[in-house]
Write an enzyme that holds these catalytic residues in place. Structure first.
Site, PDB file in Angstrom:
ATOM      1  N   SER A 158     -29.561  26.624 -30.736  1.00 49.28           N
ATOM      2  CA  SER A 158     -30.412  26.126 -29.665  1.00 49.28           C
ATOM      3  C   SER A 158     -30.920  24.729 -29.990  1.00 49.28           C
ATOM      4  O   SER A 158     -30.134  23.810 -30.165  1.00 49.28           O
ATOM      5  CB  SER A 158     -31.556  27.111 -29.415  1.00 49.28           C
ATOM      6  OG  SER A 158     -32.312  26.729 -28.286  1.00 49.28           O
ATOM      7  N   ASP A 177     -31.150  20.962 -23.862  1.00 48.36           N
ATOM      8  CA  ASP A 177     -30.990  21.126 -25.308  1.00 48.36           C
ATOM      9  C   ASP A 177     -29.510  21.303 -25.649  1.00 48.36           C
ATOM     10  O   ASP A 177     -28.664  21.370 -24.744  1.00 48.36           O
ATOM     11  CB  ASP A 177     -31.860  22.269 -25.830  1.00 48.36           C
ATOM     12  CG  ASP A 177     -31.449  23.636 -25.292  1.00 48.36           C
ATOM     13  OD1 ASP A 177     -30.633  23.695 -24.342  1.00 48.36           O
ATOM     14  OD2 ASP A 177     -31.943  24.653 -25.803  1.00 48.36           O
ATOM     15  N   ASP A 202     -27.408  23.638 -26.450  1.00 41.59           N
ATOM     16  CA  ASP A 202     -26.569  24.666 -25.829  1.00 41.59           C
ATOM     17  C   ASP A 202     -26.850  24.816 -24.337  1.00 41.59           C
ATOM     18  O   ASP A 202     -26.365  25.747 -23.695  1.00 41.59           O
ATOM     19  CB  ASP A 202     -26.690  26.008 -26.565  1.00 41.59           C
ATOM     20  CG  ASP A 202     -28.051  26.652 -26.424  1.00 41.59           C
ATOM     21  OD1 ASP A 202     -29.066  25.922 -26.379  1.00 41.59           O
ATOM     22  OD2 ASP A 202     -28.125  27.899 -26.357  1.00 41.59           O
ATOM     23  N   ASP A 233     -29.337  25.714 -22.390  1.00 39.75           N
ATOM     24  CA  ASP A 233     -30.014  26.824 -21.723  1.00 39.75           C
ATOM     25  C   ASP A 233     -31.474  26.481 -21.393  1.00 39.75           C
ATOM     26  O   ASP A 233     -32.125  27.195 -20.652  1.00 39.75           O
ATOM     27  CB  ASP A 233     -29.912  28.128 -22.536  1.00 39.75           C
ATOM     28  CG  ASP A 233     -30.557  28.047 -23.911  1.00 39.75           C
ATOM     29  OD1 ASP A 233     -31.039  26.970 -24.305  1.00 39.75           O
ATOM     30  OD2 ASP A 233     -30.566  29.090 -24.608  1.00 39.75           O
TER      31      ASP A 233
END
Length: 578
Positions: free
Chosen positions: A151, A304, A306, A308
C-alpha cells in the site's frame, strides 16, 4: 547467551543450512560478522502472516519479505484452499502486483507455487491496481487471489494480501485457518517452487476493458459530464499503479482535460519524488498542487502505489488549494451519490451504506436524510465487503468508505477502489460546476445542513522489538483506567471492541457489541466529541482518532468555527497526554 540471541542464531543457522540460494547465505554471514542489530531484526521471529497477509521490510531472514517467506505463505494458502475445495473443482487464483521493488518477482513466485500445486493461475501481465485484482477474482470465478503490495508504506516494505472467492480480503474463519496452515510450513522443503507454465494464464488488456466498462456504469450524471467534460484536473499516481488505469477511467467517463504530473507518472518502487507515497500526507500532493496552480486546474487527485486510496485538493473561496481529509472526501462523495440516487428515483428502502467505526458520524447523518440504511464495521474494507456479502440478493449496497482515504462504490469490486473513486470525485466536481459551485462549496453546504464535523488523527510510532509492548501498555492504561471526562466534557459512552461491551455511563447499563473482537477503544463525550484508539494492523504504531462537532450557521463563520474545533482537538490531545 540471552534467549533472544539464541533464537536469532538458531533461525539464522537454519537458513544457512537450508536449501536457499548462495546470495542469501552470503548476506546472512555478513550480518553475523558485521551487523548484529540487522541480524536480530531479520531473524528474531518469523514474519507474521496476519489476518490480511504479510507485510514487512524486504531482505533476507525469517522476519523479512523475500522469495522464501512469500513461497511459504503461498504454500500455506494453497494447502488451505485444497482442504476447503478438495478435488470437487479446479481451484483458481488471480494474482496482481504493484510498482514496488521486487513486486513482480514475488507475484511470479506466488504464481509458480500455486501452479506447482495444480492450481490454475490468472496472472496479470504487469502492474495493476489492487481493486482490479478484486474484480478479476470475481470475473474469473476464482476461489482466492493475491496482490503483492505494501500500500502506502515506505519503499523498504512490501506485502502480500490474500483474498477469498467474493473478491474481499480474508475474514473469519478463513483468515485464522490460513494462518494455521502457513504456520505449519516450517521448512523450505515444504514448498513446491517449480511452477507449471501450462497452468499460468497471463491476463491483461481484456480484463482492463471489462473492469473499465463496469466502472462506467457507476456514472450518475453522464449529461452533466458532457457539458463540463473539460473541467481541468491534475492527477498523480505517485509512481504507482494508478498511472495504468485512472486516466483511462476518467477519459472513459468523458473527462477530456486531465493533466498528469510527469515526474510522478512513471512507476518506480523507490518513489523518488516523495518522502512517502501516501496521499494522506500533504507533502505527497505538493508537486500536483504546484502543477494545478500553474495550469489553472480546479481539482487535484493523488492515488497511493496500489491505487486503492485517493487524496484530493480543491480550491477554497480564496482560490487557494486546500487538502480534504478522508472523512470530508467521503462526505462530499456520498452526499452527491445519495442525492442523485434520490433524484433518479433509485431509492426503494432496500439500499444501504457501510462505514468503519473510526469514520465520521456525518456519513450516518447523510444516510438517514436519504432514508438509506447504515452499518458500522471494524476498520478494514474486508468488513464492509462482509456486510455486502451478507445482504447479497436482499439489499443493495450503494457506497461505503473509511477515514483513511478509501472508498467503494457499487459491489462488483469488494475492496476500496481509487480508480472508481477518482472518476466519481471528478463527476461530483462537474455536478458542482453545473450549479456554479465547487467541491468546497458542496462541503460547506453539508456543514450548514448537518453540522460542522471535523476529524483528526495522531499516529504514535513505536518501532523495534519493544514497540509492540509499549503499544500494548498504552491500550491497557486507557482500558483499565478510563477517563471520567476529557477536555472538561463528561465521557458518556465507552465502547470496548476487545471486550465487545458498550458501557452507557449515564444510564449505568451495558450492551453487547455485535462485531468481531478487536483491540479498539472509543470514548464518546457529552459535547458530541468522539475519540477512538487502536493499534495499527500493518505498521508499528498506535492511532488516535478525534472527531469534534459544532453548528455552522453561515458560510462567513467557517474559518472561526474551524479554528474553534481545531483548538478543541488540540486540548483533547493535551488532556490525553499524547
Amino acid at each position: 547467551m540471552s534467549d533472544l540471541k539464541q533464537t536469532v542464531m538458531a533461525n539464522a543457522n537454519a537458513w544457512l543450512n537450508g536449501n536457499i540460494d548462495a546470495e542469501s547465505k552470503s548476506a546472512i554471514r555478513h550480518m553475523i560478522e558485521q551487523d548484529e542489530q540487522e541480524l536480530a531484526e531479520s531473524f528474531y521471529r518469523g514474519l507474521e502472516f496476519g489476518t490480511g497477509g504479510l507485510r514487512g521490510i524486504m531482505g533476507v531472514g525469517t522476519n523479512r519479505m523475500n522469495k522464501y517467506t512469500v513461497g511459504m505463505a503461498t504454500q500455506g494458502l494453497v494447502n488451505y484452499l485444497k482442504k476447503v475445495y478438495g478435488d470437487r473443482q479446479q481451484i483458481k487464483v488471480a494474482i496482481a502486483h504493484d510498482s514496488r521493488n521486487r513486486s513482480a518477482e514475488f507475484a511470479r513466485i506466488t504464481a509458480e507455487v500455486c501452479s506447482a500445486n495444480n492450481i490454475m493461475v490468472y496472472l496479470f501481465d504487469g502492474l495493476r491496481p489492487t481493486p482490479e485484482l478484486s474484480f478479476a477474482i470475481r470475473h474469473y470465478g476464482c476461489q482466492s487471489g493475491v496482490v503483492i503490495t505494501a500500500s502506502h508504506n515506505p519503499k523498504e516494505y512490501n506485502g502480500y494480501k490474500a483474498y477469498w472467492d467474493d473478491g474481499a480480503q480474508l475474514i473469519p474463519p478463513h483468515d485464522k485457518n490460513v494462518i494455521k496452515e502457513v504456520e505449519k510450513i516450517t521448512s523450505f522443503d515444504d514448498v513446491k517452487f517449480e511452477g507449471k507454465s501450462e497452468l499460468i494464464q497471463i491476463i491483461g488488456e481484456e480484463t482492463d476493458v471489462l473492469y473499465l466498462d463496469q466502472l462506467k456504469k457507476l456514472s450518475l450524471s453522464p449529461g452533466i459530464i458532457q457539458q463540463y467534460h473539460d473541467i481541468p484536473i491534475v492527477y498523480t499516481p505517485l509512481h504507482g499503479t494508478g498511472a495504468k488505469m485512472v486516466p483511462r477511467c476518467l477519459k472513459n467517463f468523458g473527462f477530456t482535460n486531465i493533466s498528469m504530473v510527469d515526474e510522478q507518472a512513471t512507476p518506480d518502487g523507490n518513489f523518488p519524488t516523495v518522502k512517502s507515497p501516501n496521499p494522506e500526507e500533504s507533502s505527497a500532493l505538493e508537486m500536483a498542487i504546484t502543477k494545478a496552480e500553474k495550469e489553472g486546474a480546479s481539482l487535484v487527485m493523488a492515488t497511493d502505489p496500489d491505487a486503492d486510496r485517493v487524496g484530493i485538493a480543491v480550491k477554497d473561496h480564496h482560490g487557494k488549494f486546500i487538502l480534504l481529509n478522508g472523512n470530508q472526501t467521503a462526505s462530499v462523495l456520498l452526499y452527491y451519490i445519495f442525492r442523485k440516487w434520490k433524484e433518479n428515483s433509485k431509492i426503494t428502502g432496500k439500499e444501504f451504506m457501510v462505514k468503519t467505526i473510526v469514520t465520521s458520524e456525518l456519513l450516518i447523518d447523510l444516510a438517514d436524510k436519504y432514508e438509506i440504511e447504515s452499518y458500522d464495521v471494524l476498520t478494514g474494507f474486508k468488513w464492509i465487503a462482509d456486510i455486502i456479502r451478507k445482504n447479497e440478493g436482499i439489499k443493495t449496497f450503494i457506497a461505503g468508505g473509511e477515514e483513511s482515504y478509501g472508498y467503494m462504490i457499487g459491489d462488483f469490486v469488494r475492496d476500496k477502489d481509487a480508480v472508481s473513486s477518482c472518476a466519481m470525485i471528478a463527476e461530483t466536481a462537474a455536478w458542482a460546476a453545473s450549479q456554479g459551485k465547487t467541491i468546497f462549496d458542496i462541503l460547506l453546504d453539508i456543514y450548514l445542513e448537518f453540522g460542522f464535523y471535523l476529524e483528526g488523527l495522531i499516529s504514535v510510532v513505536k518501532k523495534g522489538l519493544s514497540g509492540a509492548e509499549e503499544i500494548a501498555a498504552i491500550m491497557k492504561r486507557f482500558r483499565d483506567n478510563a477517563p471520567a471526562e476529557i477536555n472538561n466534557s463528561k465521557v458518556i459512552l465507552i465502547k470496548d471492541y476487545e471486550l465487545s461491551i458498550a458501557k452507557d455511563i449515564i444510564k449505568g447499563t451495558e450492551e453487547k457489541i455485535d462485531l468481531p473482537k478487536s483491540n479498539v477503544l472509543q470514548f464518546f463525550l457529552e459535547d458530541g466529541s468522539k475519540i477512538s484508539m487502536r493499534p495499527s494492523g500493518t505498521e508499528p504504531k498506535i492511532k488516535f482518532y478525534f472527531g469534534v462537532k459544532s453548528a455552522l450557521n453561515q458560510v462567513a463563520d467557517y474559518q472561526r468555527v474551524r479554528a474553534e474545533l481545531e483548538n478543541k482537538m488540540e486540548k483533547i490531545t493535551v488532556d490525553l497526554s499524547l
